[in-house]
Design an enzyme around this catalytic site. Structure first.
Site, PDB file in Angstrom:
ATOM      1  N   TYR A   1      15.984  30.394   4.324  1.00 14.06           N
ATOM      2  CA  TYR A   1      14.859  31.157   4.870  1.00 14.06           C
ATOM      3  C   TYR A   1      15.119  31.562   6.306  1.00 14.06           C
ATOM      4  O   TYR A   1      15.547  30.751   7.120  1.00 14.06           O
ATOM      5  CB  TYR A   1      13.570  30.332   4.812  1.00 14.06           C
ATOM      6  CG  TYR A   1      12.900  30.349   3.462  1.00 14.06           C
ATOM      7  CD1 TYR A   1      12.499  31.553   2.874  1.00 14.06           C
ATOM      8  CD2 TYR A   1      12.674  29.171   2.769  1.00 14.06           C
ATOM      9  CE1 TYR A   1      11.883  31.567   1.629  1.00 14.06           C
ATOM     10  CE2 TYR A   1      12.051  29.169   1.532  1.00 14.06           C
ATOM     11  CZ  TYR A   1      11.664  30.375   0.967  1.00 14.06           C
ATOM     12  OH  TYR A   1      11.057  30.379  -0.261  1.00 14.06           O
TER      13      TYR A   1
ATOM     14  N   LYS B   1       0.840  -1.202   0.000  1.00 13.49           N
ATOM     15  CA  LYS B   1       0.000   0.000   0.000  1.00 13.49           C
ATOM     16  C   LYS B   1       0.877   1.255   0.000  1.00 13.49           C
ATOM     17  O   LYS B   1       2.072   1.177   0.315  1.00 13.49           O
ATOM     18  CB  LYS B   1      -0.899  -0.023   1.240  1.00 13.49           C
ATOM     19  CG  LYS B   1      -0.121  -0.070   2.540  1.00 13.49           C
ATOM     20  CD  LYS B   1      -0.977  -0.577   3.695  1.00 13.49           C
ATOM     21  CE  LYS B   1      -0.170  -0.551   4.987  1.00 13.49           C
ATOM     22  NZ  LYS B   1      -0.865  -1.189   6.097  1.00 13.49           N
TER      23      LYS B   1
HETATM   24  C1  LIG Z   1       0.036  -2.019   6.698  1.00 10.06           C
HETATM   25  C2  LIG Z   1      -0.467  -3.321   7.133  1.00 10.06           C
HETATM   26  C3  LIG Z   1       0.420  -4.395   7.318  1.00 10.06           C
HETATM   27  C4  LIG Z   1       1.922  -4.251   7.275  1.00 10.06           C
HETATM   28  O1  LIG Z   1       2.365  -3.755   8.534  1.00 10.06           O
HETATM   29  P1  LIG Z   1       3.905  -3.475   8.857  1.00 10.06           P
HETATM   30  O2  LIG Z   1       3.896  -3.041  10.277  1.00 10.06           O
HETATM   31  O3  LIG Z   1       4.345  -2.412   7.934  1.00 10.06           O
HETATM   32  O4  LIG Z   1       4.645  -4.747   8.630  1.00 10.06           O
HETATM   33  C5  LIG Z   1      -0.141  -5.637   7.583  1.00 10.06           C
HETATM   34  N1  LIG Z   1      -1.472  -5.795   7.704  1.00 10.06           N
HETATM   35  C6  LIG Z   1      -2.334  -4.775   7.573  1.00 10.06           C
HETATM   36  C7  LIG Z   1      -3.789  -5.010   7.732  1.00 10.06           C
HETATM   37  C8  LIG Z   1      -1.871  -3.503   7.302  1.00 10.06           C
HETATM   38  O5  LIG Z   1      -2.724  -2.483   7.197  1.00 10.06           O
END
Ligand SMILES: *Cc1c(COP(=O)(O)O)cnc(C)c1O
Length: 351
Positions: free
Chosen positions: A254, A44
């Site tokens: 800045y 994701k």
């Molecule tokens: C993002 C996510 C993961 C991965 O988690 P990490 O801590 O990055 O390993 C796994 N399961 C779900 C449902 C997630 O939303």
């Protein structure tokens, strides 16, 4: 709008170097640490900012066969590299249009509620995943609704739950484990999955059939068990746009928050907060060039950052420097989480 043939884009002055061997090795390590279970991958948020196009083919070739995205808008980029059936969409079908999209593409929705279960059935149903809430109270079917006929009517591949505190030795981990096991007994499914990266280190009871690492694939270290086993994958690098000599007492950037204590040679690099190199690195960040450490001077601006070139007199306009971005140390220095450090990385990087 004018339609014209654009000349080829010159290379970006900003790139995210992805160590593909380290990425593949991290997946293999997490797969091995998952014991009997296989490791999938959370990809994701554009593979945590590293870039789906760079990451997904490497994971696929390493043997990863299950990919998780959050939004429906993230499916198409992943489906360029793996079959649609290997993709699960964590947010689930919030609308009938979402459910129709899943049906048309053949990706699996993750069902998170009775209304989502109903929506999926109305769209024609078929193989899906089910997320059960076992104590995080974020997204997922409440345990009390597991016996609902709408759930019994689903064709469930992965029975999922998600750990709230896997990065700590919290009492909640064992509570969630017990509830997930209860859900596994209550609902027919093909495979079960509980552990994110950190959860993999909690032991075999947490592994089920599939683990879902994200952070550790990309070089993050959520628990001490991963130290020495997980390698850094992503290295932001930027070109020097301009070099100048500044006189003692001159102010930089800045609000001129830094003043040169003595005459010094400085460089302006093509990396700024719009790229995810946030203002928290002002006066604090470090760029690397052949082992030399070059301090960030004054404020990080939107598209540029000024660095001290005193230790690197050979560097010229057009030369490259790399940001010091080792996840554990960078998180400690910046106050950002390792997750934020990755997912912030912006769209202007060549990947
Ligand atoms: C993002 C996510 C993961 C991965 O988690 P990490 O801590 O990055 O390993 C796994 N399961 C779900 C449902 C997630 O939303």
């Amino acid at each position: 709008m004018v339609t014209m043939l654009l000349p080829e884009l010159p290379p970006a002055a900003l790139r995210l170097a992805i160590d593909r061997d380290a990425l593949a090795a991290n997946w293999r390590m997490l797969d091995a640490m998952s014991g009997q279970a296989s490791a999938g991958a959370a990809v994701k948020a554009n593979a945590y900012g590293l870039g789906v196009a760079a990451v997904v083919p490497v994971l696929r070739d390493a043997g990863c066969a299950q990919f998780f995205v959050a939004h429906w808008s993230e499916v198409a980029a992943v489906a360029q590299h793996v079959s649609a059936g290997a993709i699960s969409v964590l947010h689930g079908p919030l609308t009938a249009a979402d459910a129709a999209y899943a049906k048309a593409l053949g990706v699996k929705p993750v069902i998170n509620s009775l209304p989502q279960a109903q929506r999926w059935r109305e769209a024609g149903g078929g193989l899906c995943d089910l997320m059960v809430d076992t104590g995080m109270n974020r997204l997922g079917l409440p345990m009390s609704e597991l016996g609902d006929p709408a759930i019994a009517g689903l064709e469930i591949d992965l029975l999922l739950s998600h750990l709230a505190s896997a990065d700590e030795d919290a009492a909640l981990n064992t509570v969630q484990l017990a509830r997930w096991e209860e859900a596994r007994r209550a609902v027919a499914h093909r495979r079960a999955s509980l552990a994110n990266s950190a959860g993999i280190a909690l032991g075999a009871a947490y592994h089920g059939d599939l683990t879902r690492p994200g952070l550790a694939l990309y070089g993050g270290i959520p628990r001490a068990e991963f130290e020495g086993r997980i390698a850094q994958v992503a290295r932001p690098a930027a070109a020097i746009l301009q070099v100048r000599e500044v006189a003692a007492g001159e102010g930089l950037g800045y609000n001129t928050t830094f003043h040169a204590p003595a005459p010094m040679r400085v460089g302006t690099i093509a990396l700024g907060y719009a790229d995810g190199y946030l203002r928290c690195w002002s006066g604090k960040g470090v760029m690397l060039s052949q082992g030399r450490r070059l301090a960030v001077l004054g404020r990080v601006s939107m598209d540029m950052t000024i660095i001290d070139l005193s230790a690197a007199p050979d560097l010229r306009e057009g030369d490259w420097v790399e940001a010091e971005y080792e996840p554990v140390a960078a998180a400690a220095q910046s106050g950002l989480s390792q997750y934020e450090l990755f997912t912030l990385l912006g769209a202007r990087f060549g990947r």
